[in-house]
Design an enzyme around this catalytic site. Sequence first.
Site, PDB file in Angstrom:
ATOM      1  N   ASP A   9       0.933  -1.035  -0.031  1.00  0.00           N
ATOM      2  CA  ASP A   9       0.136  -0.153   0.077  1.00  0.00           C
ATOM      3  C   ASP A   9       1.084   1.352  -0.065  1.00  0.00           C
ATOM      4  O   ASP A   9       2.181   0.984   0.370  1.00  0.00           O
ATOM      5  CB  ASP A   9      -0.809   0.074   1.281  1.00  0.00           C
ATOM      6  CG  ASP A   9      -1.542   1.143   1.612  1.00  0.00           C
ATOM      7  OD1 ASP A   9      -2.447   1.661   0.565  1.00  0.00           O
ATOM      8  OD2 ASP A   9      -1.729   1.759   2.723  1.00  0.00           O
ATOM      9  N   ASP A  11      -0.061   5.175   1.044  1.00  0.00           N
ATOM     10  CA  ASP A  11      -0.476   6.089   2.161  1.00  0.00           C
ATOM     11  C   ASP A  11      -0.301   5.250   3.278  1.00  0.00           C
ATOM     12  O   ASP A  11      -0.856   4.447   3.624  1.00  0.00           O
ATOM     13  CB  ASP A  11      -1.724   6.765   2.002  1.00  0.00           C
ATOM     14  CG  ASP A  11      -1.770   7.648   0.687  1.00  0.00           C
ATOM     15  OD1 ASP A  11      -0.970   8.077   0.390  1.00  0.00           O
ATOM     16  OD2 ASP A  11      -2.808   7.424   0.040  1.00  0.00           O
TER      17      ASP A  11
HETATM   18  C1  BG6 Z   1      -5.684   5.997   0.191  1.00  0.00           C
HETATM   19  C2  BG6 Z   1      -5.744   6.780   1.427  1.00  0.00           C
HETATM   20  O1  BG6 Z   1      -4.324   5.577   0.106  1.00  0.00           O
HETATM   21  O2  BG6 Z   1      -6.119   6.683  -1.085  1.00  0.00           O
HETATM   22  C3  BG6 Z   1      -7.082   7.486   1.622  1.00  0.00           C
HETATM   23  O3  BG6 Z   1      -5.508   5.907   2.610  1.00  0.00           O
HETATM   24  C4  BG6 Z   1      -7.345   8.217   0.323  1.00  0.00           C
HETATM   25  O4  BG6 Z   1      -6.920   8.265   2.829  1.00  0.00           O
HETATM   26  C5  BG6 Z   1      -7.363   7.375  -0.853  1.00  0.00           C
HETATM   27  O5  BG6 Z   1      -8.700   8.756   0.628  1.00  0.00           O
HETATM   28  C6  BG6 Z   1      -7.613   8.146  -2.263  1.00  0.00           C
HETATM   29  O6  BG6 Z   1      -6.785   8.865  -2.474  1.00  0.00           O
HETATM   30  P1  BG6 Z   1      -6.734  10.101  -3.664  1.00  0.00           P
HETATM   31  O7  BG6 Z   1      -5.123  10.423  -3.580  1.00  0.00           O
HETATM   32  O8  BG6 Z   1      -7.154   9.288  -4.657  1.00  0.00           O
HETATM   33  O9  BG6 Z   1      -7.719  11.069  -3.075  1.00  0.00           O
HETATM   34 MG    MG Z   2      -2.500   3.213   3.705  1.00  0.00          MG
END
Ligand code: BG6
Ligand code: MG
Length: 225
Positions: A9, A11
């Site tokens: 993963d 984030d």
């Molecule tokens: C995930 C995060 O990796 O990505 C979430 O943990 C986030 O918090 C999701 O909402 C979507 O991310 P993005 O950058 O497409 O808004």
């Molecule tokens: Mg994550």
Amino acid sequence: MKLQAVIFDLDGVITDTAHLHFLAWREAAQELGIVIDAAFNEQLKGISRLDSLQRILEHGGRATDFTDAERQAIAARKNACYVASLTSLTPQSILPGIKELIVTLRQKGIRIGLASVSLNAPTILSALGIASLFDYCADASRVKHSKPAPDIFLVACEGLGVLPQHAVGVEDAQAGIEAINASGMASVGIGKDLQGAGLLLTSTHELNWPRLAAYWNNRNPVTEA
Ligand code: BG6
Ligand code: MG
């Protein structure tokens, strides 16, 4: 059975963007008269952009107040704020131990994949200077069912050319652990209070090749012919 791939993963595992997501959502929510705090933000980890908005609207008692077009506009405002904050990311923003682990895995011939639901994943990997270390990054925009559905991990396995049973997934969110387990991969959780992780570590400091190899070998003992 030999470990063939590790799928990360992004984030919260490779870099800590959860706080940047939180600041951007807090601002967008505030415009709607909804207050969110850091504790509430825990629920948004691993959840897609529009699913996050849905949870925020429910939290604020406004779940039925907006059309799809209005939701898209709110999500776009949040994303503009989030993307602006990504300029703060540099190679120093990679969480401890992650780059060393990826380099070691590559030396061992183990393939490296990314399974993030973030549409900003390519921008973030480039800012961290590690995009070239990944053999395959699943494209979140082409995955219909977000985590906790296994889809994004299955797409990553397919892109890497490995069976889920031959791979490990690494996640910091409950929805992500559920997605890995549902895919048939072995799961490593980073953090506390993650139910169902095959191996649970409190931080990326603890995530290294000896630990990962011990977990894998214990789960998949080599049987004599
Ligand atoms: C995930 C995060 O990796 O990505 C979430 O943990 C986030 O918090 C999701 O909402 C979507 O991310 P993005 O950058 O497409 O808004
Ligand atoms: Mg994550």
